[in-house]
Design a protein around this motif. Structure first.
Motif, short mmCIF file in Angstrom:
data_model
loop_
_atom_site.label_atom_id
_atom_site.label_comp_id
_atom_site.label_asym_id
_atom_site.label_seq_id
_atom_site.Cartn_x
_atom_site.Cartn_y
_atom_site.Cartn_z
N THR A 8 67.72 20.10 32.93
CA THR A 8 68.07 18.92 32.14
C THR A 8 67.61 17.67 32.88
N ARG A 9 67.42 16.63 32.14
CA ARG A 9 66.98 15.35 32.72
C ARG A 9 67.99 14.85 33.74
N GLU A 10 69.28 14.98 33.42
CA GLU A 10 70.32 14.48 34.32
C GLU A 10 70.33 15.27 35.64
N TYR A 11 70.22 16.58 35.53
CA TYR A 11 70.24 17.40 36.75
C TYR A 11 69.05 17.05 37.64
N LEU A 12 67.85 17.00 37.06
CA LEU A 12 66.67 16.68 37.86
C LEU A 12 66.78 15.28 38.47
N THR A 13 67.29 14.32 37.71
CA THR A 13 67.45 12.97 38.23
C THR A 13 68.34 12.95 39.47
N TYR A 14 69.47 13.62 39.39
CA TYR A 14 70.39 13.61 40.52
C TYR A 14 69.87 14.40 41.71
N VAL A 15 69.11 15.45 41.45
CA VAL A 15 68.46 16.15 42.56
C VAL A 15 67.44 15.23 43.21
N MET A 16 66.67 14.49 42.39
CA MET A 16 65.66 13.58 42.94
C MET A 16 66.29 12.42 43.72
N ARG A 17 67.52 12.10 43.43
CA ARG A 17 68.24 11.07 44.18
C ARG A 17 68.90 11.61 45.43
N SER A 18 68.89 12.91 45.62
CA SER A 18 69.59 13.52 46.75
C SER A 18 68.80 13.41 48.05
N ASP A 19 69.50 13.51 49.16
CA ASP A 19 68.86 13.53 50.48
C ASP A 19 67.89 14.71 50.59
N PHE A 20 68.23 15.81 49.95
CA PHE A 20 67.40 17.01 49.94
C PHE A 20 65.99 16.68 49.42
N TYR A 21 65.91 16.01 48.28
CA TYR A 21 64.63 15.64 47.70
C TYR A 21 63.93 14.56 48.51
N VAL A 22 64.67 13.55 48.91
CA VAL A 22 64.06 12.44 49.66
C VAL A 22 63.43 12.97 50.95
N SER A 23 64.10 13.88 51.64
CA SER A 23 63.53 14.48 52.86
C SER A 23 62.23 15.21 52.53
N PRO A 77 66.60 24.15 43.60
CA PRO A 77 67.54 25.18 43.15
C PRO A 77 67.83 24.97 41.66
N LEU A 78 67.77 26.03 40.90
CA LEU A 78 68.00 25.94 39.46
C LEU A 78 69.26 26.70 39.07
N PRO A 79 70.38 26.00 38.95
CA PRO A 79 71.58 26.65 38.43
C PRO A 79 71.29 27.14 37.01
N PRO A 80 72.10 28.04 36.50
CA PRO A 80 71.92 28.47 35.11
C PRO A 80 71.86 27.24 34.19
N TYR A 81 71.01 27.32 33.19
CA TYR A 81 70.79 26.20 32.29
C TYR A 81 72.09 25.71 31.65
N GLU A 82 72.97 26.64 31.29
CA GLU A 82 74.25 26.25 30.69
C GLU A 82 75.09 25.39 31.66
N LEU A 83 75.06 25.71 32.92
CA LEU A 83 75.76 24.92 33.93
C LEU A 83 75.14 23.53 34.04
N PRO A 138 72.21 31.23 46.83
CA PRO A 138 71.03 32.08 46.86
C PRO A 138 70.74 32.81 45.56
N ASP A 139 71.72 32.92 44.66
CA ASP A 139 71.46 33.61 43.41
C ASP A 139 70.78 32.71 42.38
N TRP A 140 70.63 31.42 42.66
CA TRP A 140 69.94 30.53 41.75
C TRP A 140 68.45 30.59 42.03
N PRO A 141 67.63 30.71 40.98
CA PRO A 141 66.19 30.68 41.21
C PRO A 141 65.75 29.26 41.60
N HIS A 142 64.58 29.14 42.13
CA HIS A 142 63.99 27.86 42.46
C HIS A 142 62.72 27.71 41.63
#
Length: 186
Positions: free
Chosen positions: A85-100, A125-131, A176-180
């Motif tokens: 989702t757009r919201e999930y990707l946005t918040y991942v892109m704002r995370s320290d994980f992505y910035v690093s 990391p890709l949680p299930p789409y429903e999540l 670890p059960d989430w695909p990337h």
């Protein structure tokens, strides 16, 4: 890339200076006509994420809720439907994980910059789409409550500061059960 601005004169023009670092709040922008835009710009919609490719350490990632044109110093990003989702990707892109991740590519001394291929090659990391959809609904609820606070003219509101505290956008990769995978498309 848009180079003829006549039909877009009344569209908002989002320069990277209009995106607040770390929060993505949009403010202080004007119309294409008011800014006397002459160089190429990118068209975006409410389905896009706007990501500043200049000085990625400032972490300027916005979720516009309107159509407009953005600076060529930013990328309008569309997510792959049914992958994220757009919201999930946005918040991942704002995370320290992505910035690093992205700062490893930003080696220019005067004006650090990343290219489109580097942004698109990010695997997260890709949680299930429903999540992810539940997370998106939560972010949208926060956005609605913040819009009732009537932000100043020319802003899009603060997109979920409270949501940044959630596990889903913290950049943690201990599931670890989430695909990337890569999740954006041009």
């Amino acid at each position: 890339m848009v180079k003829d601005f006549e039909e877009y004169a009344d569209y908002p023009h989002i320069g990277i200076d209009s995106i607040e670092k770390k929060t993505g709040v949009l403010s202080g922008y004007r119309t294409v006509k008011e800014d006397n835009v002459i160089s190429g710009k990118y068209l975006f919609t409410p389905e896009h994420i706007i990501y500043s490719k200049i000085r990625p350490n400032l972490n300027k990632v916005a979720m516009p809720n309107f159509n407009g044109l953005c600076s060529a110093d930013a990328y309008p990003i569309l997510v792959k439907n049914n992958i994220t989702t757009r919201e999930y990707l946005t918040y991942v892109m704002r995370s320290d994980f992505y910035v690093s991740y992205i700062l490893a590519f930003s080696r220019r001394a005067n004006m650090p910059k990343v290219n489109k291929e580097q942004v698109e090659s990010f695997n997260l990391p890709l949680p299930p789409y429903e999540l992810q959809k539940q997370f998106s609904s939560f972010v949208q609820q926060i956005d609605k409550s913040e819009l009732h606070q009537k932000p100043p003219q020319g802003t899009c509101g603060n997109h979920g500061r409270m949501a940044k505290e959630s596990h889903a956008c913290s950049g943690r990769t201990d599931s670890p059960d989430w695909p990337h995978g890569a999740v954006s498309r041009s």
